[in-house]
Write an enzyme that holds these catalytic residues in place. Structure first.
Site, PDB file in Angstrom:
ATOM      1  N   LYS A  37      72.666  47.450  20.551  1.00  0.00           N
ATOM      2  CA  LYS A  37      73.056  48.764  21.111  1.00  0.00           C
ATOM      3  C   LYS A  37      72.093  49.120  22.226  1.00  0.00           C
ATOM      4  O   LYS A  37      70.973  48.605  22.259  1.00  0.00           O
ATOM      5  CB  LYS A  37      72.976  49.850  20.021  1.00  0.00           C
ATOM      6  CG  LYS A  37      73.806  51.082  20.312  1.00  0.00           C
ATOM      7  CD  LYS A  37      75.255  50.895  19.921  1.00  0.00           C
ATOM      8  CE  LYS A  37      76.140  51.995  20.387  1.00  0.00           C
ATOM      9  NZ  LYS A  37      77.493  51.877  19.812  1.00  0.00           N
ATOM     10  N   ASP A  93      80.233  53.457  24.939  1.00  0.00           N
ATOM     11  CA  ASP A  93      80.044  54.337  23.784  1.00  0.00           C
ATOM     12  C   ASP A  93      80.085  55.747  24.382  1.00  0.00           C
ATOM     13  O   ASP A  93      80.630  55.930  25.486  1.00  0.00           O
ATOM     14  CB  ASP A  93      78.715  54.045  23.066  1.00  0.00           C
ATOM     15  CG  ASP A  93      78.625  54.715  21.688  1.00  0.00           C
ATOM     16  OD1 ASP A  93      79.162  54.167  20.716  1.00  0.00           O
ATOM     17  OD2 ASP A  93      78.021  55.804  21.572  1.00  0.00           O
TER      18      ASP A  93
HETATM   19  P1  NDP Z   1      83.125  59.854  24.514  1.00  0.00           P
HETATM   20  O1  NDP Z   1      81.955  60.087  25.386  1.00  0.00           O
HETATM   21  O2  NDP Z   1      84.402  59.415  25.131  1.00  0.00           O
HETATM   22  O3  NDP Z   1      83.414  61.131  23.629  1.00  0.00           O
HETATM   23  C1  NDP Z   1      82.484  61.663  22.741  1.00  0.00           C
HETATM   24  C2  NDP Z   1      82.991  62.983  22.269  1.00  0.00           C
HETATM   25  O4  NDP Z   1      82.138  63.596  21.309  1.00  0.00           O
HETATM   26  C3  NDP Z   1      83.063  63.945  23.387  1.00  0.00           C
HETATM   27  O5  NDP Z   1      84.110  64.825  23.168  1.00  0.00           O
HETATM   28  C4  NDP Z   1      81.683  64.572  23.292  1.00  0.00           C
HETATM   29  O6  NDP Z   1      81.512  65.749  23.991  1.00  0.00           O
HETATM   30  C5  NDP Z   1      81.609  64.819  21.837  1.00  0.00           C
HETATM   31  N1  NDP Z   1      80.259  65.035  21.419  1.00  0.00           N
HETATM   32  C6  NDP Z   1      79.140  64.357  21.758  1.00  0.00           C
HETATM   33  N2  NDP Z   1      78.067  64.907  21.184  1.00  0.00           N
HETATM   34  C7  NDP Z   1      78.531  65.958  20.483  1.00  0.00           C
HETATM   35  C8  NDP Z   1      77.919  66.922  19.657  1.00  0.00           C
HETATM   36  N3  NDP Z   1      76.588  66.924  19.477  1.00  0.00           N
HETATM   37  N4  NDP Z   1      78.713  67.846  19.053  1.00  0.00           N
HETATM   38  C9  NDP Z   1      80.058  67.835  19.221  1.00  0.00           C
HETATM   39  N5  NDP Z   1      80.682  66.970  20.004  1.00  0.00           N
HETATM   40  C10 NDP Z   1      79.930  66.032  20.616  1.00  0.00           C
HETATM   41  O7  NDP Z   1      82.648  58.824  23.410  1.00  0.00           O
HETATM   42  P2  NDP Z   1      83.521  57.982  22.400  1.00  0.00           P
HETATM   43  O8  NDP Z   1      84.802  58.648  22.106  1.00  0.00           O
HETATM   44  O9  NDP Z   1      83.520  56.588  22.898  1.00  0.00           O
HETATM   45  O10 NDP Z   1      82.599  58.012  21.097  1.00  0.00           O
HETATM   46  C11 NDP Z   1      82.786  58.944  20.017  1.00  0.00           C
HETATM   47  C12 NDP Z   1      82.169  58.381  18.755  1.00  0.00           C
HETATM   48  O11 NDP Z   1      82.806  57.153  18.413  1.00  0.00           O
HETATM   49  C13 NDP Z   1      80.679  58.060  18.837  1.00  0.00           C
HETATM   50  O12 NDP Z   1      80.097  58.273  17.565  1.00  0.00           O
HETATM   51  C14 NDP Z   1      80.675  56.572  19.143  1.00  0.00           C
HETATM   52  O13 NDP Z   1      79.473  55.971  18.757  1.00  0.00           O
HETATM   53  C15 NDP Z   1      81.830  56.127  18.285  1.00  0.00           C
HETATM   54  N6  NDP Z   1      82.452  54.854  18.621  1.00  0.00           N
HETATM   55  C16 NDP Z   1      82.893  54.587  19.875  1.00  0.00           C
HETATM   56  C17 NDP Z   1      83.514  53.378  20.137  1.00  0.00           C
HETATM   57  C18 NDP Z   1      84.073  53.053  21.457  1.00  0.00           C
HETATM   58  O14 NDP Z   1      84.660  51.984  21.592  1.00  0.00           O
HETATM   59  N7  NDP Z   1      83.977  53.911  22.464  1.00  0.00           N
HETATM   60  C19 NDP Z   1      83.659  52.347  19.105  1.00  0.00           C
HETATM   61  C20 NDP Z   1      83.227  52.769  17.800  1.00  0.00           C
HETATM   62  C21 NDP Z   1      82.638  53.983  17.589  1.00  0.00           C
HETATM   63  P3  NDP Z   1      80.268  65.856  25.012  1.00  0.00           P
HETATM   64  O15 NDP Z   1      80.306  64.684  25.920  1.00  0.00           O
HETATM   65  O16 NDP Z   1      80.587  67.124  25.640  1.00  0.00           O
HETATM   66  O17 NDP Z   1      78.993  65.889  24.252  1.00  0.00           O
HETATM   67  O1  2IT Z   2      80.102  51.675  18.200  1.00  0.00           O
HETATM   68  C1  2IT Z   2      80.817  50.765  18.647  1.00  0.00           C
HETATM   69  O2  2IT Z   2      81.313  49.896  17.910  1.00  0.00           O
HETATM   70  C2  2IT Z   2      81.086  50.737  20.087  1.00  0.00           C
HETATM   71  N1  2IT Z   2      80.655  51.625  20.791  1.00  0.00           N
HETATM   72  C3  2IT Z   2      81.864  49.606  20.687  1.00  0.00           C
HETATM   73  C4  2IT Z   2      80.982  48.415  20.905  1.00  0.00           C
HETATM   74  C5  2IT Z   2      81.598  47.288  21.664  1.00  0.00           C
HETATM   75  O3  2IT Z   2      80.851  46.329  21.920  1.00  0.00           O
HETATM   76  O4  2IT Z   2      82.792  47.297  21.987  1.00  0.00           O
END
Ligand code: NDP
Ligand code: 2IT
Length: 445
Positions: A124, A164
């Site tokens: 990460k 992420d």
């Molecule tokens: P994005 O940046 O697209 O979205 C994140 C969302 O969460 C935004 O709406 C963001 O708002 C909000 N957020 C962040 N911090 C806070 C907070 N403290 N309180 C409330 N809302 C918050 O990221 P992703 O959708 O990619 O990621 C979301 C989650 O999924 C994370 O935990 C990530 O680790 C996990 N994840 C992502 C993957 C991926 O492929 N993208 C894969 C697996 C897991 P703001 O930006 O305004 O803070």
């Molecule tokens: O938390 C996660 O699994 C991710 N943000 C995606 C990682 C990846 O390598 O696609």
């Protein structure tokens, strides 16, 4: 193994790294029995070798903002464990990023990637850079400076970053452009690439889709489905967007989204053009969900509150770590919620998970339920290696199959005496065994 002693020692070495300690404790508590039943793990000191990352890179990221000021952020890459394949995991750009958060994410990624059935190790990285309010030019200059440091440590068979929080298609593009220029190679060193230059179909949707596929499998064990169910989703980013689409496809109704400012409740359901509007909201770089309630009269905004107070059948936390606490869990339980499935990484606190388990609810932990994102990254790597491009249906079918297999693995290792499935235990044991056995095979290094 004595979990308390291990965690106390770890805390002495890494004081204040609360998220990292939280993630390690959860895994150790789940695998304790299997570990103790197999003395060869202890003989090879697998735990001490697993809970510390192989290496951590930290670096300075200087960049010039639109006013000509020189800004400096911190950059990180954590290569946690490569027993089953190259380090693999996302980059997070968010002001809250620190070593503890990235170590928890890297540690989780080891077991998640193991569950996908694909050959990927855990890693990460990220930065405390805040994308909020930045212009495209500023984002580009930041990404280029970040890659100028990172490029030498990564490679398609070494370490493959992806997105992420705060890192989506735009950022991956800027990062990839700089990598290619420095390395003089057009290789699949990042995943989440654009569809015209090596990206995979379905990757943007994959985490959300996968989370809903996993929840669908859990519901099926109770003879239930998404059809006619109300669903609370948190976040409004990439994962939330994919989840909302798939819930709609399966006949459910999503009634909430959330941001750091609060949540919106839309009793009419978030479907059709409202889903496209999520992308607009995210692209606005404002980082607040409130404008949804100006755009759609059916919605009301609840400032500073969590969406878990709304009466729903299913909850999908898709925003960030520790966003669903004990009180939120009590609200969901009092409202007869039957299933909580984590789209985000570690969004539910240990106290909340305890309550779900005590109430025999369906609870899908992130390392199983959100593995669809990295699994599809793995499929992107396969396509890049073969110089092929699979169609939408092919990728989606493979993703669906992987999520079904992960669910099966959780059942196998998570079934308890009374028939209740502890998916946390199931996911941790299944993920751990593959990594630990690979470490045993490869000796001490
Ligand atoms: P994005 O940046 O697209 O979205 C994140 C969302 O969460 C935004 O709406 C963001 O708002 C909000 N957020 C962040 N911090 C806070 C907070 N403290 N309180 C409330 N809302 C918050 O990221 P992703 O959708 O990619 O990621 C979301 C989650 O999924 C994370 O935990 C990530 O680790 C996990 N994840 C992502 C993957 C991926 O492929 N993208 C894969 C697996 C897991 P703001 O930006 O305004 O803070
Ligand atoms: O938390 C996660 O699994 C991710 N943000 C995606 C990682 C990846 O390598 O696609």
């Amino acid at each position: 193994m004595n979990v308390d002693i291990i965690i106390n020692d770890l805390e002495k070495k890494h004081p204040g790294e609360v998220e990292y300690l939280q993630a390690v404790r959860e895994v150790l508590e789940s695998i304790e029995e299997v570990y103790n039943d197999n003395p060869h793990f202890e003989a090879a000191n697998i735990i001490d070798r697993l809970i510390e990352p192989d290496r951590v890179f930290t670096f300075k990221v200087p960049w010039v903002d639109d006013e000509g000021n020189i800004q400096v952020n911190l950059g990180y890459r954590i290569q946690f464990n490569n027993a089953i394949g190259p380090y693999k995991g996302g980059l997070r750009f968010h002001p809250s990023v620190n070593l503890s958060i990235l170590k928890f994410l890297g540690f989780e990624q080891i077991f998640k990637n193991s569950l996908t059935t694909l050959p990927m190790g855990g890693g990460k990285g990220g930065s405390d850079f805040n994308p909020k309010g930045k212009s495209d030019g500023e984002i580009m200059r930041f990404c280029q400076s970040f890659m100028l440091e990172l490029w030498n440590y990564i490679g398609p068979e070494t370490d493959v970053p992806a997105g992420d929080i705060g890192v989506g298609g735009r950022e991956i593009g800027f990062l990839y452009g700089m990598y290619k220029k420095l390395k003089r190679e057009n290789t699949g060193v990042l995943t989440g690439k654009g569809i015209n230059w090596g990206g995979s179909l379905i990757r943007p949707e994959a985490t959300g889709f996968g989370c809903v596929y996993f929840a669908k499998e859990m519901l099926a064990t109770k003879g239930e489905s998404f059809e006619g169910k109300t669903v609370a989703v948190s976040g409004f980013g990439n994962v939330a967007w994919g989840a909302v689409q798939k819930v709609n496809e399966l006949g459910g109704k999503v009634v909430t989204l959330s941001g750091p400012d609060g949540y919106v409740y839309d009793p009419d359901g978030i479907s059709g053009d409202k889903i496209d509007y999520m992308l607009e909201l995210r692209a606005s770089n404002e980082d607040i969900v409130k404008p949804y309630s100006y755009e759609y009269q059916s919605a009301e905004f609840h400032e500073g509150q969590h969406p878990w107070e709304v009466k729903v059948d299913i909850a999908l936390p898709c925003a960030t770590q520790n966003e669903l606490n004990k009180e939120d869990a009590e609200n969901l339980i009092n409202n007869d919620c039957i299933c909580v499935c984590e789209g985000a990484n570690m969004p539910c606190t240990p106290e909340a998970i305890d309550l779900f388990h005590k109430n025999k609810m369906l609870f899908g932990p992130g390392k199983a339920a959100n593995a669809g994102g990295v699994a599809t990254s793995g499929l992107e790597m396969s396509q890049n290696t073969m110089k092929l491009h699979w169609g939408r249906e092919e990728v989606d079918n493979r993703l669906h199959e992987i999520m079904t297999n992960i669910h099966e693995a959780c059942l196998k290792h998570g079934i308890t005496e009374d028939g209740y499935v502890d998916y946390v235990k199931g996911a941790n044991i299944a993920g751990f065994l593959k990594v630990a056995n690979s470490m045993l095979d490869q000796g001490i290094y």
